[in-house]
Scaffold this motif. Structure first.
Motif, PDB file in Angstrom:
ATOM      1  N   THR A   1      24.086  23.631   1.155  1.00  0.00           N
ATOM      2  CA  THR A   1      25.021  24.719   1.422  1.00  0.00           C
ATOM      3  C   THR A   1      25.100  25.654   0.226  1.00  0.00           C
ATOM      4  O   THR A   1      25.097  25.198  -0.915  1.00  0.00           O
ATOM      5  CB  THR A   1      26.430  24.187   1.790  1.00  0.00           C
ATOM      6  OG1 THR A   1      27.282  25.303   2.049  1.00  0.00           O
ATOM      7  CG2 THR A   1      27.014  23.340   0.678  1.00  0.00           C
TER       8      THR A   1
ATOM      9  N   ALA B   1      19.576  25.962  -0.443  1.00  0.00           N
ATOM     10  CA  ALA B   1      20.748  26.358   0.326  1.00  0.00           C
ATOM     11  C   ALA B   1      20.892  27.869   0.371  1.00  0.00           C
ATOM     12  O   ALA B   1      21.283  28.434   1.384  1.00  0.00           O
ATOM     13  CB  ALA B   1      21.994  25.744  -0.304  1.00  0.00           C
TER      14      ALA B   1
ATOM     15  N   THR C   1      23.980  26.803   5.337  1.00  0.00           N
ATOM     16  CA  THR C   1      24.467  25.427   5.428  1.00  0.00           C
ATOM     17  C   THR C   1      23.797  24.677   6.567  1.00  0.00           C
ATOM     18  O   THR C   1      23.822  25.132   7.712  1.00  0.00           O
ATOM     19  CB  THR C   1      25.998  25.428   5.635  1.00  0.00           C
ATOM     20  OG1 THR C   1      26.584  26.107   4.528  1.00  0.00           O
ATOM     21  CG2 THR C   1      26.537  24.015   5.719  1.00  0.00           C
TER      22      THR C   1
END
Ligand SMILES: O=C(O)c1ccc(O)c(O)c1
Ligand SMILES: [Mg+2]
Length: 596
Positions: free
Chosen positions: A289, A333, A338
């Motif tokens: 993420t 990420a 995400t």
């Protein structure tokens, strides 16, 4: 054994097909006439290209509507054949495939068919060419392999043999045992294709739905066993007409194809692959993420505690009972947003698991990401998910991924949870490949594929599991690319009491996916519940399913990026994943999406 693939099985120009076949490790190709006709390369240049790529031209095909026709017609057919034999000489192909006739001119006369095929073979012989006669399942008068063989046998010409094609044989329901009555030296070629078991016209089935062995419902390995017992020593050649593969990139399709032949050879006891090492549990799931904040909030509300941090990388370990989630805020990420990027699988022998994966053409990932990291064996699945083979705290001799993490101060977690299943999104064209990969590379068992209605498309999903259900991976694919698969990637946590877990999640500020009242009204019609039970489900958005083995209760969190969590309470005997409820879940997720 030598492996070969028909150019019709791959997308692109002829040179793209040849390059893909060579890179994937095939020894030879069947050249489809249409691919040659459309190529700017001359037959000689194609031959040279194949030689450069280390490919033999094992077959030229097809010749159609040759046999059992009136004599003047056959004269024209021989003229046509002579042209093709001259071309094949340039191409360096010594075997031609002749399909049983579908022409309205063809006469139902085996004697005539044998005589004309014998004359064709005599002409071929002058060019050093062999003729392989194949029964198309929809041939006008010859549609079964034993019939084609009887004609070849009656013709009795040394340059005439038969071509067996597993699709034509198995789609007709013929008993392949009879193959053993054919002398191996008279089987000039063997074409292999699998197919899903569909009730449809056999020609449409063949031209659009063939797939690689192990991806459909036929016992292709059983058939190959019969062929090998005849002494056949030609190549195993894939001939797969498939609408999806026609569109997909040739490179990955060729790898997928070659993997299917490696697995097939293992099944018939030839070739040597390292034995499967079946995973025994899920060590972790890794989320990437760009923004740890919403993911941390979600994990915290679910009852996870942040217990450790990677010594050299921006990766946190979150734990709750036996469930472990890594949250990676590294560079990947920022590229991908995400999502679920990696899975750690507990493996009885991580090195051996990786060796098998490598032998089955899975890309091997670097063992050590940084000099100080534990050396971990990992490979990439077809969808790009990284699979780590782990020995978590089991054996001091084996590297433990947790050694890369340093504990951080944290409250001891209270809730008990483990990962029930992981749901991955497959690229639209790799659904069958994904199942074969997980089955063959990881030794998991593939369950039936289920179709789930999505308000904007159709989601297909197929779970692969180990025997005790401690590893369950649902492989899903949406009809529409990208956007509608948004809601399929998830991590399901098994909890002891889903009502308590949902309440605790909500009390901790977590957002549950709201489920329409109509759904719970319908549940009331289908099942009897204790007083107040259904109202509890309604209030929390808990869904309910039941099979012969037990009950399944589940609910969903809101989505963060491309991933969401599911809380599940599963009776030990329940085998499914609540697929019955998935259309309602998908509709609720679409409804809750920000407007575009
Ligand atoms: O669909 C066809 O026409 C076709 C052609 C050649 C083959 O080998 C075959 O199995 C099918
Ligand atoms: Mg064929």
């Amino acid at each position: 054994m030598r492996t070969s693939i028909a150019t019709v099985s791959l997308s692109g120009s002829l040179t793209e097909k040849l390059t893909a076949a060579s890179r994937a490790g095939f020894d030879g190709v069947e050249i489809f006439e249409n691919d040659l006709l459309a190529s700017p390369l001359s037959p000689r240049e194609i031959r040279a290209r194949c030689a450069d790529l280390g490919l033999s031209v094992d077959l030229y095909q097809p010749m159609r509507d040759i046999e059992a026709v009136p004599d003047d017609e056959f004269g024209r057919n021989l003229r046509r054949a002579r042209h093709k034999f001259e071309l094949m000489r340039e191409l360096g192909a010594d075997t031609v495939l002749v399909c049983s006739s579908v022409s309205p001119l063809a006469i139902d006369d085996d004697g005539l068919a044998a005589e004309q095929l014998s004359r064709l073979a005599a002409l071929a012989q002058d060019f050093g060419i062999r003729v392989a006669y194949e029964a198309l399942a929809w041939g006008r008068h010859v549609s079964t392999y034993d019939h084609a063989w009887r004609i070849v046998e009656a013709a009795g010409h040394p340059a005439l043999g038969t071509c067996l094609d597993s699709f034509h044989i198995l789609s007709r329901g013929s008993d392949p045992k009879g193959i053993e009555d054919i002398p191996g030296a008279k089987i000039f070629f063997l074409q292999l294709a699998d197919a899903p078991l569909l009730a449809m016209d056999v020609l449409q089935w063949s031209r659009h739905y063939r797939c690689f062995p192990g991806q459909g419902g036929f016992d292709v390995a059983g058939l190959v066993g019969h062929v090998l017992r005849t002494g056949y020593d030609g190549p195993l050649s894939l001939e797969v007409f498939n609408d999806v593969f026609r569109q997909a990139e040739a490179g990955p399709t060729a790898v997928d194809a070659h993997r299917s032949l490696l697995v097939l050879q293992e099944a018939v006891g030839v070739g040597e692959l390292p034995a499967p090492v079946v995973p025994t549990g899920v060590a972790f799931a890794e989320l990437v993420t760009p923004d740890a904040e919403p993911v941390s909030a979600l994990l915290g509300a679910l009852g996870f505690a942040r217990t450790a941090r990677h010594r050299s990388k921006p990766v946190d370990l979150w734990e709750q009972g036996e469930a472990r989630i890594l949250v990676n805020t590294g560079p990947a990420a920022r590229r991908d947003g995400t999502g679920l990027a990696a899975i750690g699988l507990e493996s009885p022998d991580p090195r051996a698991a990786a060796r098998r994966a490598e032998a089955l053409l899975a890309p091997v990932l670097p063992r050590r990401r940084a000099p100080e990291d534990a050396p971990l064996d990992a490979v990439a699945a077809p969808d790009g998910t990284e699979l780590f083979f782990c020995a978590t705290g089991r054996d001091p001799e084996l590297p433990d991924w947790r050694a890369d993490f340093a504990e951080v101060p944290h409250e001891p977690g209270s809730a008990a949870a483990r990962i029930d299943h992981l749901a991955l999104v497959q690229p639209w064209h790799q659904y069958d490949e994904a199942a074969l990969f997980h089955r063959s590379v990881l030794g998991l068992h593939a369950q039936e594929s289920v179709d789930v209605a999505d308000p904007y498309g159709l989601l297909r999903s197929r779970a692969v599991t180990n025997a005790d259900g401690s590893v369950r991976i649902a492989l899903g694919v949406g009809a529409a690319p990208a956007d509608d698969t948004l809601h399929a990637q998830h991590i399901a946590l098994a909890v002891e009491d889903v009502v308590a877990a949902a309440r605790a999640f909500r009390a901790a500020g977590g957002g549950l996916l709201p489920i329409p009242a109509n759904y719970h009204d319908d549940l009331a019609a289908r099942y009897e519940f204790a007083d107040g039970e259904l109202e509890t489900y309604r209030g929390l958005g808990i869904l309910y399913d039941r099979d012969a083995g037990g009950v399944f209760r589940h609910c969903y969190t809101r989505t963060v990026g491309r991933v969401f969590f599911e809380l599940v309470e599963r009776d030990p005997g329940y085998r499914g994943y609540g697929a019955q409820n998935a259309p309602v879940r998908l509709a609720a997720q679409h409804a809750g999406r920000p407007a575009r």
